[in-house]
Scaffold this motif. Structure first.
Motif, PDB file in Angstrom:
ATOM      1  N   THR A   1       0.846  -1.155   0.306  1.00  0.00           N
ATOM      2  CA  THR A   1       0.013  -0.240  -0.324  1.00  0.00           C
ATOM      3  C   THR A   1       0.514   1.153  -0.142  1.00  0.00           C
ATOM      4  OG1 THR A   1      -0.670  -0.917   2.154  1.00  0.00           O
ATOM      5  CG2 THR A   1      -2.230  -0.987   0.805  1.00  0.00           C
ATOM      6  N   PHE A   2       1.333   1.918  -0.696  1.00  0.00           N
ATOM      7  CA  PHE A   2       2.214   2.750  -1.276  1.00  0.00           C
ATOM      8  C   PHE A   2       0.915   4.339  -2.092  1.00  0.00           C
ATOM      9  CE2 PHE A   2       5.521   0.835  -0.005  1.00  0.00           C
ATOM     10  CZ  PHE A   2       6.262   2.163   0.372  1.00  0.00           C
ATOM     11  N   PHE A   3       0.122   5.167  -1.865  1.00  0.00           N
ATOM     12  CA  PHE A   3      -0.878   6.245  -2.032  1.00  0.00           C
ATOM     13  C   PHE A   3      -0.459   6.609  -3.296  1.00  0.00           C
ATOM     14  CE2 PHE A   3      -3.708   5.866   1.787  1.00  0.00           C
ATOM     15  CZ  PHE A   3      -3.837   4.654   1.400  1.00  0.00           C
ATOM     16  N   SER A   4      -1.088   7.125  -4.800  1.00  0.00           N
ATOM     17  CA  SER A   4      -0.753   8.065  -5.098  1.00  0.00           C
ATOM     18  C   SER A   4      -1.188   9.768  -4.425  1.00  0.00           C
ATOM     19  CB  SER A   4      -1.536   7.964  -6.794  1.00  0.00           C
ATOM     20  OG  SER A   4      -2.364   8.175  -6.312  1.00  0.00           O
TER      21      SER A   4
ATOM     22  N   ALA B   1     -10.397   0.351  -0.680  1.00  0.00           N
ATOM     23  CA  ALA B   1     -11.832  -0.032  -0.352  1.00  0.00           C
ATOM     24  C   ALA B   1     -12.179  -1.146   0.693  1.00  0.00           C
ATOM     25  CB  ALA B   1     -12.654   1.064  -1.445  1.00  0.00           C
ATOM     26  N   HIS B   2     -11.883  -2.140  -0.102  1.00  0.00           N
ATOM     27  CA  HIS B   2     -12.347  -3.067   0.504  1.00  0.00           C
ATOM     28  C   HIS B   2     -10.531  -3.421   1.930  1.00  0.00           C
ATOM     29  CE1 HIS B   2     -14.593  -4.833  -2.609  1.00  0.00           C
ATOM     30  NE2 HIS B   2     -13.776  -3.800  -2.836  1.00  0.00           N
ATOM     31  N   THR B   3      -9.918  -2.752   2.297  1.00  0.00           N
ATOM     32  CA  THR B   3      -9.527  -2.641   3.754  1.00  0.00           C
ATOM     33  C   THR B   3      -9.721  -1.109   4.690  1.00  0.00           C
ATOM     34  OG1 THR B   3      -8.181  -1.292   2.988  1.00  0.00           O
ATOM     35  CG2 THR B   3      -7.325  -2.741   1.923  1.00  0.00           C
ATOM     36  N   SER B   4      -8.825  -1.528   5.623  1.00  0.00           N
ATOM     37  CA  SER B   4      -9.498  -0.297   6.411  1.00  0.00           C
ATOM     38  C   SER B   4      -8.163   0.393   6.379  1.00  0.00           C
ATOM     39  CB  SER B   4      -9.322  -0.472   8.221  1.00  0.00           C
ATOM     40  OG  SER B   4      -8.944  -1.808   8.384  1.00  0.00           O
ATOM     41  N   ILE B   5      -7.307   0.864   5.616  1.00  0.00           N
ATOM     42  CA  ILE B   5      -6.260   1.368   5.413  1.00  0.00           C
ATOM     43  C   ILE B   5      -6.038   2.890   5.190  1.00  0.00           C
ATOM     44  CG2 ILE B   5      -3.349   1.406   4.996  1.00  0.00           C
ATOM     45  CD1 ILE B   5      -4.278  -1.487   4.272  1.00  0.00           C
ATOM     46  N   PRO B   6      -6.070   4.117   6.069  1.00  0.00           N
ATOM     47  CA  PRO B   6      -6.665   5.170   5.522  1.00  0.00           C
ATOM     48  C   PRO B   6      -5.982   5.610   5.173  1.00  0.00           C
ATOM     49  CG  PRO B   6      -7.382   5.059   7.629  1.00  0.00           C
ATOM     50  CD  PRO B   6      -6.045   3.754   7.225  1.00  0.00           C
TER      51      PRO B   6
END
Length: 513
Positions: A220-223, A277-282
């Motif tokens: 999990t790395f975000f743009s 969205a299927h995780t709880s990693i905000p």
């Protein structure tokens, strides 16, 4: 002072630690940056100001504000008077003196980038330092919105910048504690391993460490676009704008609740956030183009980590712990498995469909819904990002070693298997109490002690330059160390998953899926 109260001079001033019974000297709660509150809130870390006299270093510093997950918020007192000195570190050393020249191991904790603190008992570095002959450093870094939300008027990836500041402190001060600043190994697990992967890609961290051990690297790395959209939801929970000015008016202890609220309803944002969205990693590291120029896999493949010797690995049953915590262990339905496969499998659409499920079912024909659910979560979140990081390092001309932990923990009736986080007590050698007791049960610990001794010897041997005891990973043989009751070297055991993900490129998650 006497040998039981060793003193060390740092660039900021004198410190007085304590000598543990039959153990190393330890210095706790050493500030490496100014408290990031008030005018410094949401800023890059500032060098700590010096002090006069001798500062006692016997207690852990206060943790950064925490999510409520696992009751961690109760351990954080926010911005109460005297409790805002979040950016501290701790040092265990067998020989506090400038001439010892010992290898140094710097630990980065996990916690989904929303929780974590260096003062947890499972991260006590005493046994590693005593038996491994190394200097162990653990540190706090900002998590949650404070550390990772992309907000206007603040630098991105503040939690990563905290880690860089701590490594700069190590470079400038560790010799006084008996450490060699030219022999620094960074090791971390879960979000700590993701942070480490980011550090390998960050120009600001270059030259601060020469070896690295990444345990269960999350993918999990975000743009920047995705992170900006999520930050807007954080601020909306508080009726504010996603700016440093607005959020800076919120007490630190109140801010994690907004992150928790968004994390609890991420399923509502499937069209915008895709598989995430299927995780709880905000929150997660943001590929912002400046602090973190590109995602780690791309950076390593282009040679960014060529000068760092790398160890990467994962556990066999990564996601099983989360299933137990979420109440799905033993309860997964066909529908839940289909949704997970559609969201996470290569070829899936990131939504509620099952486009990616056929390949998984074909690769694992005997697997029922629960096994498929666990496999695809484990692969998407930890196993394949870890494998691909090692492969990127090799493709970029660097050296990598790989391992898999397959030993099943006896905790909870043995139902957790080789779950996420099991490697942490084994690597530190802290096998009882707290989380280790959940994973390992209440003892006896004979098997765990034997495996822990092997893993500790490998990690400290790597840090000292003596080697790991197993060959480097390459694209042809794919030899890895398998940690079990009887450790072996074998071809990578998860070949079916590797084949499914062979053509997948890990990178920044995008807005819109």
């Amino acid at each position: 002072m006497g040998a039981d109260e060793p003193e060390v001079r740092t660039t900021a001033g004198m410190l007085r630690g304590v000598r543990e019974v039959a153990g190393p000297a330890v210095f706790r709660g050493i500030p490496f940056a100014e408290p990031p509150v008030g005018a410094l809130r949401f800023g890059a870390p500032r060098p700590v100001r010096g002090w006069d006299g001798v500062r006692k270093a016997v207690a852990y510093g206060p943790p950064p504000p925490q999510s409520a997950a696992f009751g961690m918020d109760a351990l954080s007192s926010g911005d109460a008077a005297g409790d805002s000195d979040w950016l501290t570190l701790n040092v265990w050393t067998p020989d506090p003196g400038p001439g010892a020249g010992l290898p140094v191991m710097v630990w980065l904790y996990g916690g989904a980038y929303t929780i974590g603190m260096s003062g947890l008992p499972e991260y006590d570095g005493g046994r590693l330092a005593r038996e491994g002959g190394v200097v162990v450093v653990t540190l706090n870094y900002r998590v949650g919105i404070e550390g990772f939300a992309l907000i206007e008027g603040a630098p991105a990836n503040r939690g990563l910048l905290d880690q860089v500041a701590a490594l700069e402190w190590v470079r400038d001060n560790i010799r006084a504690f008996g450490g060699d600043p030219d022999r620094v190994t960074v090791f971390g697990e879960s979000a700590g391993a993701g942070s480490l992967a980011a550090l390998l890609a960050m120009p600001r961290a270059r030259g601060l460490f020469g070896r690295a051990v990444a345990q269960s690297v999350p993918g999990t790395f975000f743009s920047a676009e995705l992170a900006t959209d999520i930050a807007g939801e954080f601020a909306a929970e508080l009726g504010l704008r996603p700016t440093a000015k607005d959020l800076g008016a919120v007490e630190p202890r109140r801010l994690p609740a907004a992150g928790d609220a968004v994390g609890a309803k991420m399923g509502l944002f499937a069209e915008r956030w895709g598989a995430l969205a299927h995780t709880s990693i905000p929150v997660a590291p943001v590929v912002d183009g400046e602090v973190l120029p590109v995602a780690p896999w791309e950076a390593l493949a282009s040679g960014a980590g060529r000068d760092v010797e790398l160890v990467v690995g994962h556990t066999r049953h990564e996601y099983r712990l989360f299933m137990a915590l979420g109440g799905t262990l033993g309860e997964v339905t066909e529908e839940q498995a289909a949704v997970a496969l559609g969201a996470f499998a290569p070829g899936g659409d990131g939504g509620d469909g099952d486009d990616g499920g056929d390949a998984y079912r074909a690769a694992f024909p005997a697997a029922g819904p629960e096994e498929l659910y666990e496999l695809v979560h484990s692969d998407w979140l930890f196993r394949m990002p870890s494998l691909h990081l090692a492969e990127a390092q090799v493709a970029g001309g660097g050296r990598a070693h790989f391992y898999e932990l397959t030993w099943g923990a006896p905790g909870m009736g043995g139902g957790l298997g080789a779950c996420h986080g099991l490697d942490v007590p084994l690597v530190f050698g802290n096998l009882s109490g707290g989380l280790p007791a959940i994973l390992l049960g209440e003892g006896p610990y004979e098997e765990a002690e034997e495996l822990s001794a092997r893993m500790r010897a490998a990690w400290t041997g790597f840090a000292s330059g003596e080697g790991l005891g197993w060959p480097a990973y390459d694209a042809e043989g794919r030899l890895v160390q398998v940690f079990d009751v009887r450790p072996t070297v074998a071809a990578y055991p998860e070949e079916a998953s590797r084949g499914l993900w062979r053509g997948h490129a890990f990178g920044a998650l995008l807005l819109g899926g």
